[in-house]
Write a protein that holds these residues in place. Structure first.
Motif, mmCIF file in Angstrom:
data_model
loop_
_atom_site.group_PDB
_atom_site.id
_atom_site.type_symbol
_atom_site.label_atom_id
_atom_site.label_comp_id
_atom_site.label_asym_id
_atom_site.label_seq_id
_atom_site.Cartn_x
_atom_site.Cartn_y
_atom_site.Cartn_z
ATOM 1 N N THR A 5 0.716 -1.143 0.069
ATOM 2 C CA THR A 5 0.021 0.258 -0.025
ATOM 3 C C THR A 5 0.883 1.106 0.396
ATOM 4 O O THR A 5 1.877 1.094 0.391
ATOM 5 C CB THR A 5 -1.043 -0.184 1.452
ATOM 6 O OG1 THR A 5 0.508 0.133 2.371
ATOM 7 C CG2 THR A 5 -1.977 -1.341 1.275
ATOM 8 N N ARG A 7 1.714 4.045 2.089
ATOM 9 C CA ARG A 7 1.941 3.796 3.565
ATOM 10 C C ARG A 7 3.067 2.500 3.984
ATOM 11 O O ARG A 7 4.022 2.897 4.463
ATOM 12 C CB ARG A 7 0.467 3.236 4.617
ATOM 13 C CG ARG A 7 1.144 2.885 5.696
ATOM 14 C CD ARG A 7 -0.178 2.544 6.941
ATOM 15 N NE ARG A 7 0.793 2.537 8.275
ATOM 16 C CZ ARG A 7 -0.112 3.140 9.220
ATOM 17 N NH1 ARG A 7 -1.197 4.105 8.849
ATOM 18 N NH2 ARG A 7 0.486 3.158 10.425
ATOM 19 N N CYS A 173 -3.563 7.740 3.017
ATOM 20 C CA CYS A 173 -3.382 6.640 4.126
ATOM 21 C C CYS A 173 -3.274 7.452 5.277
ATOM 22 O O CYS A 173 -3.108 9.081 6.034
ATOM 23 C CB CYS A 173 -2.462 6.380 4.274
ATOM 24 S SG CYS A 173 -0.623 7.202 4.235
#
Length: 178
Positions: A5, A7, A173
């Protein structure tokens, strides 16, 4: 291998720039081709199909992201810079920092009144810089379609500040803490 992701590409540096701060460093995200592509695609996704005339990027990492987002959307790009960095006539907006104030500027002729604008930056913390950027864009007569950020630090309350102004917020995020 599990898909990463956005993040996952962001590194955390403890005690920078001051002791007790966990700095969310997006340069590692930008340096990775897959991470950067994922980030830009996700920033653009909610606005695909919207008429957006201009993407406004907040200095400095908002320039990196904003240019890429503008390219994807087929829009122009307008920088919102720190005071004294733009060469033509500007509007300026002061905002509060933890200790003192800062000022951002935009060229007075950066966009046409009624332009539909998406504002982009890497991080939403207290919302001070974004709020100042919004004030500048509105002074130019912009219709702000939304604000897009890679990281939200919800503990610092920036999202609530911008939502109280009626701004739609899109983040990729979030991280707890400062």
């Amino acid at each position: 291998m599990q898909n990463k992701t956005v993040r996952d590409y962001i590194r955390t540096i403890p005690d920078f720039p001051h002791k007790g701060i966990l700095f969310r460093d997006v340069t590692t995200l930008f340096a990775d081709a897959r991470g950067m592509r994922l980030c830009v695609d996700q920033l653009v996704a909610p606005f695909t199909g919207e008429k957006i005339d201009v993407v406004a990027g907040l200095e400095a990492r908002g320039f990196i992201l904003g240019g890429a987002v503008a390219h994807q959307l087929g829009s122009g790009f307008v920088p919102i810079r720190k005071k004294g960095k733009l060469p033509a006539a500007t509007h300026e907006q002061e905002y509060a920092l933890e200790y003192g104030t800062a000022t951002v500027e935009v060229h007075r002729d950066a966009l046409q009144p009624g332009a539909r604008v998406l504002m982009v930056d890497d991080l939403l913390a207290t919302g001070g810089t974004a709020k100042a950027g919004i004030a500048l864009l509105e002074r130019l007569g912009a219709e702000i379609i939304g604000c897009a950020f890679v990281v939200d630090l919800p503990d610092l309350g920036g999202r609530a500040v911008l939502e109280d102004m009626g701004m739609p917020i899109h983040t990729l995020c979030d991280f707890d803490g400062k």
